[in-house]
Design a protein around this motif. Structure first.
Motif, PDB file in Angstrom:
ATOM      1  N   ASP A  15     -24.848  43.245  27.675  1.00 50.43           N
ATOM      2  CA  ASP A  15     -23.455  42.823  27.624  1.00 50.43           C
ATOM      3  C   ASP A  15     -23.352  41.749  26.545  1.00 50.43           C
ATOM      4  O   ASP A  15     -23.968  40.685  26.658  1.00 50.43           O
ATOM      5  CB  ASP A  15     -23.036  42.254  28.979  1.00 50.43           C
ATOM      6  N   ARG A  16     -22.638  42.045  25.501  1.00 54.08           N
ATOM      7  CA  ARG A  16     -22.588  41.117  24.369  1.00 54.08           C
ATOM      8  C   ARG A  16     -22.028  39.757  24.778  1.00 54.08           C
ATOM      9  O   ARG A  16     -21.090  39.675  25.583  1.00 54.08           O
ATOM     10  CB  ARG A  16     -21.733  41.699  23.242  1.00 54.08           C
ATOM     11  N   PRO A  17     -22.561  38.695  24.228  1.00 47.68           N
ATOM     12  CA  PRO A  17     -21.986  37.371  24.490  1.00 47.68           C
ATOM     13  C   PRO A  17     -20.567  37.302  23.953  1.00 47.68           C
ATOM     14  O   PRO A  17     -20.142  38.155  23.162  1.00 47.68           O
ATOM     15  CB  PRO A  17     -22.923  36.427  23.732  1.00 47.68           C
ATOM     16  N   ILE A  18     -19.861  36.301  24.380  1.00 43.43           N
ATOM     17  CA  ILE A  18     -18.452  36.209  24.006  1.00 43.43           C
ATOM     18  C   ILE A  18     -18.258  36.185  22.491  1.00 43.43           C
ATOM     19  O   ILE A  18     -17.308  36.754  21.969  1.00 43.43           O
ATOM     20  CB  ILE A  18     -17.780  34.991  24.676  1.00 43.43           C
ATOM     21  N   GLY A  19     -19.152  35.545  21.758  1.00 46.24           N
ATOM     22  CA  GLY A  19     -19.113  35.612  20.297  1.00 46.24           C
ATOM     23  C   GLY A  19     -18.193  34.621  19.622  1.00 46.24           C
ATOM     24  O   GLY A  19     -18.135  34.574  18.393  1.00 46.24           O
ATOM     25  N   VAL A  20     -17.426  33.858  20.399  1.00 40.81           N
ATOM     26  CA  VAL A  20     -16.537  32.845  19.815  1.00 40.81           C
ATOM     27  C   VAL A  20     -16.760  31.527  20.534  1.00 40.81           C
ATOM     28  O   VAL A  20     -17.260  31.483  21.668  1.00 40.81           O
ATOM     29  CB  VAL A  20     -15.048  33.257  19.910  1.00 40.81           C
ATOM     30  N   THR A  21     -16.363  30.451  19.904  1.00 37.48           N
ATOM     31  CA  THR A  21     -16.560  29.124  20.494  1.00 37.48           C
ATOM     32  C   THR A  21     -15.403  28.776  21.427  1.00 37.48           C
ATOM     33  O   THR A  21     -14.312  29.370  21.363  1.00 37.48           O
ATOM     34  CB  THR A  21     -16.635  28.057  19.398  1.00 37.48           C
ATOM     35  N   GLN A  22     -15.639  27.795  22.266  1.00 38.20           N
ATOM     36  CA  GLN A  22     -14.594  27.321  23.155  1.00 38.20           C
ATOM     37  C   GLN A  22     -13.437  26.730  22.353  1.00 38.20           C
ATOM     38  O   GLN A  22     -12.269  26.872  22.738  1.00 38.20           O
ATOM     39  CB  GLN A  22     -15.146  26.264  24.114  1.00 38.20           C
ATOM     40  N   GLU A  23     -13.773  26.128  21.242  1.00 38.23           N
ATOM     41  CA  GLU A  23     -12.732  25.575  20.370  1.00 38.23           C
ATOM     42  C   GLU A  23     -11.818  26.682  19.845  1.00 38.23           C
ATOM     43  O   GLU A  23     -10.587  26.517  19.792  1.00 38.23           O
ATOM     44  CB  GLU A  23     -13.396  24.835  19.200  1.00 38.23           C
ATOM     45  N   GLU A  24     -12.414  27.820  19.486  1.00 41.38           N
ATOM     46  CA  GLU A  24     -11.603  28.941  18.989  1.00 41.38           C
ATOM     47  C   GLU A  24     -10.726  29.516  20.099  1.00 41.38           C
ATOM     48  O   GLU A  24      -9.565  29.886  19.856  1.00 41.38           O
ATOM     49  CB  GLU A  24     -12.513  30.025  18.414  1.00 41.38           C
ATOM     50  N   ILE A  25     -11.274  29.586  21.315  1.00 41.11           N
ATOM     51  CA  ILE A  25     -10.489  30.063  22.458  1.00 41.11           C
ATOM     52  C   ILE A  25      -9.317  29.123  22.732  1.00 41.11           C
ATOM     53  O   ILE A  25      -8.168  29.549  22.922  1.00 41.11           O
ATOM     54  CB  ILE A  25     -11.375  30.190  23.713  1.00 41.11           C
ATOM     55  N   ASP A  26      -9.591  27.824  22.752  1.00 39.66           N
ATOM     56  CA  ASP A  26      -8.538  26.842  23.015  1.00 39.66           C
ATOM     57  C   ASP A  26      -7.438  26.914  21.961  1.00 39.66           C
ATOM     58  O   ASP A  26      -6.246  26.838  22.288  1.00 39.66           O
ATOM     59  CB  ASP A  26      -9.135  25.436  23.045  1.00 39.66           C
TER      60      ASP A  26
END
Length: 555
Positions: A182-193
């Motif tokens: 299962d691939r990791p999310i691939g983006v940072t929490q900063e990008e999600i926020d």
């Protein structure tokens, strides 16, 4: 234990729980077919009428089930006949392993009988490919092929095996297939926020959901995101079924054949969110005038797609399902939305329309198919007007319910894909919506459906022309109908019966229900319903080439 290369191939297929393989034999794969004969209790081989039919059937099987589809062909012309099907799967990110035979290693490069460099030919249209010259490498290559076909963004992998390799003997040890992580999310929490803040602050957000949503299994997350934030959703052709077509926030297709509601929404949005879509020319049309007032957010597993066709302001490359889950937890719930209310009112103001004049129309036929199947059938299509009518009118509510050649636009795709889908999903009714031009190309696969008692239905929208090309000629080439009339006198009902299928002819609206009910009752024979429609029925809306998608021709 010591096994031949052909036996090792069979064992590797069994390792990967392959229960069905579609193919056509020949000299270079005789050893493989001999091994298949001995393994017939474990692996079902479907003998198609043509290798292209095998590749399309493997494709349809993969799309309908989510498993890796497998097809098999001999060297030379057998291998090249797979190429169109491989390219079709490549353009639409379909997991497939295509196995081809090759001349013996001693004859390679000598223009031997039925020799062709199939790895060179398919390099641009495969995720990866191999030529196997050493039996000791065969098992690991096959295992790697299945892994690559499924991992990340799926796609077809070709394994070309020299004939002497299939006869050679080596030690085989059974292995458990390497699981696709299962691939990791691939983006940072900063990008999600940051993305969540942008969504929360937007007044007119709009989502375009593509085939990547289904591949990621992110349908539920998409629905939650839309409903929590009251964001309208449109689909690409490949994305149909990823969002319920019955939901009030669903606006239909976007782009060249998009609804007026979808295309107006794109043009008036302030945030355009593409999820698992690749911004093809059929979606964006005039790139300079696409979503002119919107910031673009693009969520996709393949970083190569982000920014390829359009400027992206908020790129999120990674695991779509995980990204959406994170966004859902961060975005604000909206109890109401003037923007969503506006979209819903547009849907009422600008419905898809067609003439209801007592003449047999394709729109009516698709409506009746939807009603009589209770919206639960799997629909495959050929390519052309039939494809777009099927996409526009049938309401898709489940993933893997609409199967069509999107990226390559392969005429002749639908019948083979329908057979593969029906074999993969025997509990479902599978219907191929076809045009007579596309259907002619691979209609010999009716023999396959008859032999294996596959109860598919072919809804043949027969207008005796190449409808979509003719429509373009009328609208954009001053009605110069060059080579688009194919009124060749073919009796498709008699043709179906000659193959051993059931043939039904329909010329009036009042005959439609009885024909469909009869077809739906068939349990072990394919049915071809020849619907005689008018050659001047057209697909609307349509955006003229080069125009912004807000400038639609509707009638």
């Amino acid at each position: 234990m010591k096994l031949t290369g052909a036996q090792i191939l069979i064992e590797c297929l069994k390792e990967h729980n392959v229960d069905t393989i579609f193919g056509f034999p020949g000299g270079a794969v005789l050893n493989i077919y001999d091994a298949l004969y001995k393994a017939k209790d474990d692996i079902r081989h479907i003998l198609t009428s043509h290798e292209q039919g095998a590749s399309h059937a493997a494709d349809g099987y993969a799309r309908a089930t989510g498993k890796v589809g497998v097809c098999l062909a001999t060297s030379g012309p057998g291998a090249t006949n797979l190429v169109t099907g491989i390219a079709t799967a490549y353009m639409d990110s379909v997991p497939m392993v295509a196995i081809t035979g090759q001349v013996t290693t001693a004859l390679l490069g000598k223009d031997s009988f039925q020799e062709v460099d199939i790895t060179g030919i398919t390099m641009p249209v495969t995720k990866h490919n191999y030529i196997v010259k050493d039996v000791e490498k065969l098992a690991d290559i096959l295992r790697e092929a299945f892994y690559i076909a499924k991992e990340g963004r799926p796609g077809p992998v070709l394994v070309d095996i020299c004939k002497d390799v299939t006869a050679a003997i080596t030690e085989y040890e059974k292995k458990t297939p390497k699981s696709v992580p299962d691939r990791p999310i691939g983006v940072t929490q900063e990008e999600i926020d940051r993305a969540a803040d942008v969504i929360n602050s937007s007044k007119c957000p709009f989502i375009l959901a593509g085939g990547g949503v289904t591949i990621a299994g992110a349908n539920e997350e998409l629905l939650k995101l839309s409903e929590k934030c009251k964001i309208p959703v449109a689909n690409t052709l490949m994305g149909l079924g990823s969002f319920p077509g019955t939901n009030e926030l669903f606006t239909g297709l976007t782009g060249m054949h998009g609804t007026r509601t979808s295309n107006l929404a794109v043009s008036e949005s302030d945030l355009f969110i593409a999820i698992g879509a690749r911004f093809s020319d059929r979606v964006i049309s005039n790139v300079k005038k696409f979503a002119p007032d919107a910031k673009i957010m693009h969520i996709d597993i393949d970083p190569a797609e982000i920014g390829k066709n359009i400027v992206v302001h908020y790129p999120l490359s990674g695991n779509i399902k995980k990204i959406l889950k994170q966004l859902i937890s961060k975005i604000d719930k909206r109890k109401s939305s003037e923007w969503a209310d506006k979209i819903i009112s547009w849907k009422k103001e600008f419905p898809l329309k067609y003439q209801n004049d007592g003449v047999l129309r394709p729109h009516y036929i698709l409506e009746r198919i939807y009603e009589l199947t209770k919206g639960d059938a799997i629909i495959t299509t050929e390519v052309g007007q039939n494809q777009i009518w099927a996409a526009q009118i049938y309401k898709y509510t489940n993933q893997r319910q609409f199967i069509s050649s999107g990226g390559l636009g392969t005429m002749g795709f639908g019948l083979g894909a329908c057979i593969g889908a029906q074999i993969g999903r025997p509990e479902k009714k599978v219907i191929n919506v076809a045009g007579d031009g596309s259907f002619r190309m691979n209609l010999t696969e009716l023999a396959t459906a008859v032999e294996y008692k596959v109860p598919i239905i072919v809804a043949l929208l027969n207008n005796h022309v190449l409808g979509m090309v003719r429509q373009w000629q009328e609208l954009f080439y001053d009605s110069r109908f060059s080579s688009t009339t194919i009124d060749r006198g073919t009796n498709f009902v008699a043709l179906a019966e000659a193959f051993g299928a059931i043939g039904i002819n329909v010329t009036k609206p009042e005959e439609v229900d009885d024909a469909l009910k009869r077809a739906l009752e068939s349990k072990d024979r394919p049915v071809v319903i020849n619907f005689e429609i008018d050659r001047d029925d057209k697909v609307f809306p349509i955006v003229p080439p080069g125009a912004p998608i807000s400038e639609l021709i509707e009638e």
